[in-house]
Design a protein around this motif. Structure first.
Motif, PDB file in Angstrom:
ATOM      1  N   SER A  51       7.753  50.201 -11.279  1.00  0.00           N
ATOM      2  CA  SER A  51       6.620  51.089 -11.470  1.00  0.00           C
ATOM      3  C   SER A  51       7.120  52.496 -11.757  1.00  0.00           C
ATOM      4  CB  SER A  51       5.747  51.098 -10.209  1.00  0.00           C
ATOM      5  OG  SER A  51       4.751  52.102 -10.322  1.00  0.00           O
ATOM      6  N   SER A  52       6.675  53.066 -12.830  1.00  0.00           N
ATOM      7  CA  SER A  52       7.085  54.434 -13.151  1.00  0.00           C
ATOM      8  C   SER A  52       6.333  55.450 -12.300  1.00  0.00           C
ATOM      9  CB  SER A  52       6.848  54.712 -14.634  1.00  0.00           C
ATOM     10  OG  SER A  52       5.471  54.572 -14.942  1.00  0.00           O
ATOM     11  N   GLU A  53       5.266  54.990 -11.618  1.00  0.00           N
ATOM     12  CA  GLU A  53       4.478  55.879 -10.765  1.00  0.00           C
ATOM     13  C   GLU A  53       4.889  55.769  -9.301  1.00  0.00           C
ATOM     14  OE1 GLU A  53       0.281  55.443 -11.363  1.00  0.00           O
ATOM     15  OE2 GLU A  53       0.564  55.050 -13.491  1.00  0.00           O
ATOM     16  N   GLY A  54       5.834  54.915  -8.984  1.00  0.00           N
ATOM     17  CA  GLY A  54       6.292  54.758  -7.609  1.00  0.00           C
ATOM     18  C   GLY A  54       5.432  53.782  -6.828  1.00  0.00           C
ATOM     19  N   GLY A  55       5.855  53.530  -5.614  1.00  0.00           N
ATOM     20  CA  GLY A  55       5.134  52.622  -4.746  1.00  0.00           C
ATOM     21  C   GLY A  55       5.877  52.476  -3.433  1.00  0.00           C
ATOM     22  N   VAL A  56       5.185  51.961  -2.424  1.00  0.00           N
ATOM     23  CA  VAL A  56       5.768  51.749  -1.107  1.00  0.00           C
ATOM     24  C   VAL A  56       5.343  50.382  -0.583  1.00  0.00           C
ATOM     25  CG1 VAL A  56       5.825  54.220  -0.530  1.00  0.00           C
ATOM     26  CG2 VAL A  56       3.823  52.871   0.075  1.00  0.00           C
ATOM     27  N   SER A  57       5.987  49.955   0.476  1.00  0.00           N
ATOM     28  CA  SER A  57       5.641  48.731   1.200  1.00  0.00           C
ATOM     29  C   SER A  57       5.623  47.484   0.310  1.00  0.00           C
ATOM     30  CB  SER A  57       4.286  48.884   1.907  1.00  0.00           C
ATOM     31  OG  SER A  57       4.285  49.984   2.764  1.00  0.00           O
ATOM     32  N   PRO A  58       6.722  47.171  -0.353  1.00  0.00           N
ATOM     33  CA  PRO A  58       6.730  45.974  -1.201  1.00  0.00           C
ATOM     34  C   PRO A  58       6.716  44.689  -0.369  1.00  0.00           C
ATOM     35  CG  PRO A  58       8.919  46.900  -1.068  1.00  0.00           C
ATOM     36  CD  PRO A  58       8.013  47.860  -0.358  1.00  0.00           C
ATOM     37  N   ALA A  59       6.081  43.661  -0.878  1.00  0.00           N
ATOM     38  CA  ALA A  59       6.058  42.349  -0.230  1.00  0.00           C
ATOM     39  C   ALA A  59       5.950  41.274  -1.317  1.00  0.00           C
ATOM     40  CB  ALA A  59       4.875  42.229   0.735  1.00  0.00           C
ATOM     41  N   TRP A  60       6.737  40.220  -1.162  1.00  0.00           N
ATOM     42  CA  TRP A  60       6.692  39.105  -2.109  1.00  0.00           C
ATOM     43  C   TRP A  60       5.465  38.250  -1.869  1.00  0.00           C
ATOM     44  CZ3 TRP A  60       9.717  39.104  -6.153  1.00  0.00           C
ATOM     45  CH2 TRP A  60      10.952  39.744  -6.084  1.00  0.00           C
ATOM     46  N   SER A  61       4.934  37.674  -2.929  1.00  0.00           N
ATOM     47  CA  SER A  61       3.878  36.674  -2.788  1.00  0.00           C
ATOM     48  C   SER A  61       4.514  35.422  -2.186  1.00  0.00           C
ATOM     49  CB  SER A  61       3.253  36.353  -4.147  1.00  0.00           C
ATOM     50  OG  SER A  61       4.205  35.750  -5.001  1.00  0.00           O
ATOM     51  N   PRO A  62       3.715  34.570  -1.542  1.00  0.00           N
ATOM     52  CA  PRO A  62       4.281  33.356  -0.946  1.00  0.00           C
ATOM     53  C   PRO A  62       5.038  32.476  -1.943  1.00  0.00           C
ATOM     54  CG  PRO A  62       2.083  33.730  -0.092  1.00  0.00           C
ATOM     55  CD  PRO A  62       2.301  34.723  -1.207  1.00  0.00           C
ATOM     56  N   ASP A  63       4.621  32.451  -3.201  1.00  0.00           N
ATOM     57  CA  ASP A  63       5.313  31.607  -4.187  1.00  0.00           C
ATOM     58  C   ASP A  63       6.472  32.332  -4.878  1.00  0.00           C
ATOM     59  OD1 ASP A  63       4.077  33.320  -5.996  1.00  0.00           O
ATOM     60  OD2 ASP A  63       2.778  31.782  -6.860  1.00  0.00           O
ATOM     61  N   GLY A  64       6.687  33.620  -4.565  1.00  0.00           N
ATOM     62  CA  GLY A  64       7.793  34.375  -5.132  1.00  0.00           C
ATOM     63  C   GLY A  64       7.613  34.793  -6.578  1.00  0.00           C
ATOM     64  N   LYS A  65       6.409  34.624  -7.127  1.00  0.00           N
ATOM     65  CA  LYS A  65       6.183  34.953  -8.537  1.00  0.00           C
ATOM     66  C   LYS A  65       5.552  36.325  -8.742  1.00  0.00           C
ATOM     67  CE  LYS A  65       5.727  30.135  -9.894  1.00  0.00           C
ATOM     68  NZ  LYS A  65       4.854  29.121 -10.489  1.00  0.00           N
ATOM     69  N   GLU A  66       5.185  36.982  -7.639  1.00  0.00           N
ATOM     70  CA  GLU A  66       4.567  38.301  -7.724  1.00  0.00           C
ATOM     71  C   GLU A  66       5.156  39.193  -6.635  1.00  0.00           C
ATOM     72  OE1 GLU A  66       0.010  37.595  -9.069  1.00  0.00           O
ATOM     73  OE2 GLU A  66       0.542  36.818  -7.087  1.00  0.00           O
ATOM     74  N   LEU A  67       5.128  40.482  -6.906  1.00  0.00           N
ATOM     75  CA  LEU A  67       5.540  41.468  -5.921  1.00  0.00           C
ATOM     76  C   LEU A  67       4.361  42.412  -5.710  1.00  0.00           C
ATOM     77  CD1 LEU A  67       7.877  42.446  -4.167  1.00  0.00           C
ATOM     78  CD2 LEU A  67       8.527  43.965  -6.039  1.00  0.00           C
ATOM     79  N   PHE A  68       3.913  42.512  -4.453  1.00  0.00           N
ATOM     80  CA  PHE A  68       2.804  43.397  -4.099  1.00  0.00           C
ATOM     81  C   PHE A  68       3.394  44.702  -3.582  1.00  0.00           C
ATOM     82  CE2 PHE A  68       1.332  39.034  -3.153  1.00  0.00           C
ATOM     83  CZ  PHE A  68       0.320  38.961  -4.093  1.00  0.00           C
ATOM     84  N   PHE A  69       2.690  45.803  -3.793  1.00  0.00           N
ATOM     85  CA  PHE A  69       3.110  47.079  -3.226  1.00  0.00           C
ATOM     86  C   PHE A  69       1.939  48.040  -3.211  1.00  0.00           C
ATOM     87  CE2 PHE A  69       3.965  47.236  -7.739  1.00  0.00           C
ATOM     88  CZ  PHE A  69       3.605  48.512  -8.139  1.00  0.00           C
TER      89      PHE A  69
END
Length: 95
Positions: A2-20
């Motif tokens: 993300s060019s805008e930054g982010g905090v608190s990353p977490a993987w989705s249960p299937d590992g195909k997405e990253l939440f933040f």
């Protein structure tokens, strides 16, 4: 990611997405690990007055289905409130 930054990353249960988190927005980016790691453009999942842990701890959780989240809302009251229940006990089995 993300060019805008982010905090608190977490993987989705299937590992195909990253939440933040990005401010009041919950974000997600599609990710691939093969043949090399790559991340898609982040997109906003939802936005709201959710609490942010400034110490860097994860301040939300992702359900096993990867579609539901547990978030803490920011208290709307100007003063913190504490509610104490007295004389409460779980029911004991009859003897």
């Amino acid at each position: 990611m993300s060019s805008e930054g982010g905090v608190s990353p977490a993987w989705s249960p299937d590992g195909k997405e990253l939440f933040f988190r990005n401010g009041s927005r919950m974000m997600v980016a599609d990710v691939k690990s093969s043949p090399a790691f790559s991340a898609g453009a982040p997109r906003v999942l939802f936005e709201g007055p959710f609490a942010v842990d400034l110490a860097g701890d994860i301040d939300y959780d992702v359900a096993p289905d990867g579609k539901h989240f547990l978030m803490m809302l920011v208290a709307r009251a100007s003063q913190p409130r504490l509610r104490v229940h007295t004389q409460w006990a779980p029911e004991a089995p009859a003897r």
